[in-house]
Write an enzyme that holds these catalytic residues in place. Structure first.
Site, mmCIF file in Angstrom:
data_model
loop_
_atom_site.group_PDB
_atom_site.id
_atom_site.type_symbol
_atom_site.label_atom_id
_atom_site.label_comp_id
_atom_site.label_asym_id
_atom_site.label_seq_id
_atom_site.Cartn_x
_atom_site.Cartn_y
_atom_site.Cartn_z
ATOM 1 N N GLY A 189 0.820 -1.199 0.000
ATOM 2 C CA GLY A 189 0.000 0.000 0.000
ATOM 3 C C GLY A 189 0.852 1.247 0.000
ATOM 4 O O GLY A 189 2.082 1.172 0.036
ATOM 5 N N GLU A 229 -0.802 2.895 6.847
ATOM 6 C CA GLU A 229 -0.952 3.887 5.775
ATOM 7 C C GLU A 229 -1.714 5.117 6.256
ATOM 8 O O GLU A 229 -1.407 6.240 5.855
ATOM 9 C CB GLU A 229 -1.634 3.267 4.553
ATOM 10 C CG GLU A 229 -0.842 2.146 3.873
ATOM 11 C CD GLU A 229 0.585 2.522 3.488
ATOM 12 O OE1 GLU A 229 0.866 3.726 3.326
ATOM 13 O OE2 GLU A 229 1.430 1.617 3.372
ATOM 14 N N HIS A 238 8.175 6.736 8.799
ATOM 15 C CA HIS A 238 8.656 5.432 9.288
ATOM 16 C C HIS A 238 9.598 5.618 10.483
ATOM 17 O O HIS A 238 10.338 6.605 10.553
ATOM 18 C CB HIS A 238 9.380 4.681 8.173
ATOM 19 C CG HIS A 238 8.467 4.237 7.066
ATOM 20 N ND1 HIS A 238 8.778 4.374 5.735
ATOM 21 C CD2 HIS A 238 7.238 3.650 7.109
ATOM 22 C CE1 HIS A 238 7.779 3.892 4.997
ATOM 23 N NE2 HIS A 238 6.837 3.450 5.809
ATOM 24 N N VAL A 250 9.906 12.382 15.798
ATOM 25 C CA VAL A 250 9.137 12.004 16.976
ATOM 26 C C VAL A 250 10.143 11.687 18.074
ATOM 27 O O VAL A 250 11.058 10.889 17.873
ATOM 28 C CB VAL A 250 8.266 10.762 16.695
ATOM 29 C CG1 VAL A 250 7.619 10.244 17.973
ATOM 30 C CG2 VAL A 250 7.193 11.097 15.652
HETATM 31 ZN ZN LIG Z 1 4.976 3.170 5.226
#
Ligand SMILES: [Zn+2]
Length: 418
Positions: A189, A229, A238, A250
């Site tokens: 995806g 997704e 990621h 993050v």
């Molecule tokens: Zn991804």
């Protein structure tokens, strides 16, 4: 600014080595940037907006105190080239159920989150609901099944447009579009990039990595590809930052060298991330569905930022896609949507009973529902005869809607209760 561009260039350099059997959002972003170089500045604006929100949030609050749920209306476009790819509505609903667990941390496998990561695991406060009203104001299940001649779709977004054998997206300011179909080389995806073209907005998921049961195939059979997704759709990166020990912007996900695959175990130390090790349990890694079980507080802040005033997903908070009664029908009266049958109601206004008469028995087995003006369903029944009498004596005075759901479309009529 310099650092952000640097990250983008690194992302481009690593993508050629990415496994096909995975998320292709970074490759998609690469192509989007090639097509529209101006897009970089829009991405940077959104990143600055996000970082600003996180800074001000951290300055004013201590921890996980964001209250309230954000409910996101969803439309699922299923493009099928054979019957196997035409997944069932039940399978779609199983996917929605997974999202509604993962995004509020009610998933059964939170017990698998290691103690060292539990303090940062987040209830992100998002819920997902299939749309009830389509862009034209008519009732919908929020699920579209459409046959296509296209055998598999790639990253050029053919699945998102009717002109290329896909299905046009619905207004991104009112719906999260999810396209499900067969994807080239079996990749799982990809998501559009936040700040990208509005007509391309949404996520794309391989038909046998979507939902639970039905066509879903292990090890991607627990709905986590869609969880992942949609994480991208809400601006998550990621966990390895798409670079060797890269930055995912993050603070509470440890740095890690690269993607984790399969079913990792134990503490995997990379990028000097001892004692925590890689967070391969994070939905934004590449582990198998069964190995994933958390988003973090820091990821939650990135996602929530987009829904603040001025943020790219702020508009969806005003969507009327879930109000139950189609807006258009409440205004424009007693018309169906080409469903080939008619209904009459009498007496109207009514006091204790409303009689519902159908033109022909093609409605037998269909559902009849009555809603109030707030879109609350008060009663429903399966139609088994041409004349129905419904007791409305307990209904408060007001305007009500009778909806008959047939496969070909819904028909709505209104009546007044005195
Ligand atoms: Zn991804």
């Amino acid at each position: 600014m310099g650092r952000f561009l640097f990250v983008i260039s690194l992302q481009v350099s690593v993508l050629v080595t990415q496994a096909q059997n995975s998320c292709q959002t970074v490759e998609y972003m690469h192509q989007a940037l090639l097509k529209s170089p101006d897009f970089v500045s829009r991405m940077m604006e959104i990143e600055n907006f996000t970082q600003g929100y996180i800074r001000s949030h951290n300055a004013t609050t201590s921890s996980n105190d964001d209250s309230g749920l954000v409910v996101i209306p969803v439309v699922v476009h299923i493009l099928y080239n054979n019957t196997q790819q035409n997944i069932s509505d039940a399978q779609v609903k199983s996917q929605i159920a997974v999202l509604n667990q993962d995004y509020i941390r009610r998933n059964a496998d939170t017990v698998n989150t290691p103690a060292r990561f539990k303090p940062v695991a987040a209830d992100c406060g998002f819920q997902f609901e299939l749309a009830k009203v389509d862009p034209n104001g008519y009732a919908t299940t929020g699920i579209i099944h459409k046959q296509t001649d296209v055998q598999s779709f790639g990253l050029e977004d053919g699945i998102k447009f009717s002109s290329t054998g896909g299905d046009d997206g619905w207004d991104r300011d009112s719906y999260l579009n999810i396209w499900v179909g067969n994807l080239t080389n079996g990749f799982l995806g990809y998501s559009s990039v936040v700040g990208g073209p509005v007509a391309n907005d949404g996520v794309v998921v391989l038909y046998n990595a979507f939902g639970v049961g039905g066509s879903a195939v292990a090890p991607f059979d627990k709905g986590r590809t869609t969880t992942h997704e949609i994480g991208h759709w809400m601006n998550l990166i990621h966990t390895w930052g798409d670079a060797f020990c890269g930055n995912d912007y993050v603070a509470d996900t440890p740095p890690q060298q690269a993607a984790d695959y399969g079913s990792p175990s134990g503490i995997i130390i990379t990028c000097n991330n001892a004692p925590l090790g890689n967070m391969y349990q994070n939905y934004m890694d590449f582990s198998n569905d069964a190995s994933m079980n958390l988003f973090t507080q820091g990821q939650k802040q990135r996602m929530i930022a987009l829904f603040q005033p001025g943020g790219p997903h702020y508009a969806i908070l005003s969507s009327t896609a879930l109000t139950g009664i189609p807006l258009k029908d409440t205004l424009s009266a007693d018309e169906g949507s080409g469903s080939g049958f008619s209904v009459s109601l009498y007496p109207n206004p009514s006091t204790d009973h409303i009689n519902v008469n159908f033109s022909d028995n093609s409605v037998f087995g269909s559902e009849l529902e009555i809603f109030n003006q707030l879109g609350m369903k008060l009663t429903s029944t399966i139609i088994e005869e041409l004349n129905l009498s419904v007791n409305v004596s307990s209904f408060p005075k007001g305007l009500y809607f009778v909806r008959v759901n047939k496969a070909q479309g819904a028909l709505i009529k209104k009546f007044i209760k005195l």
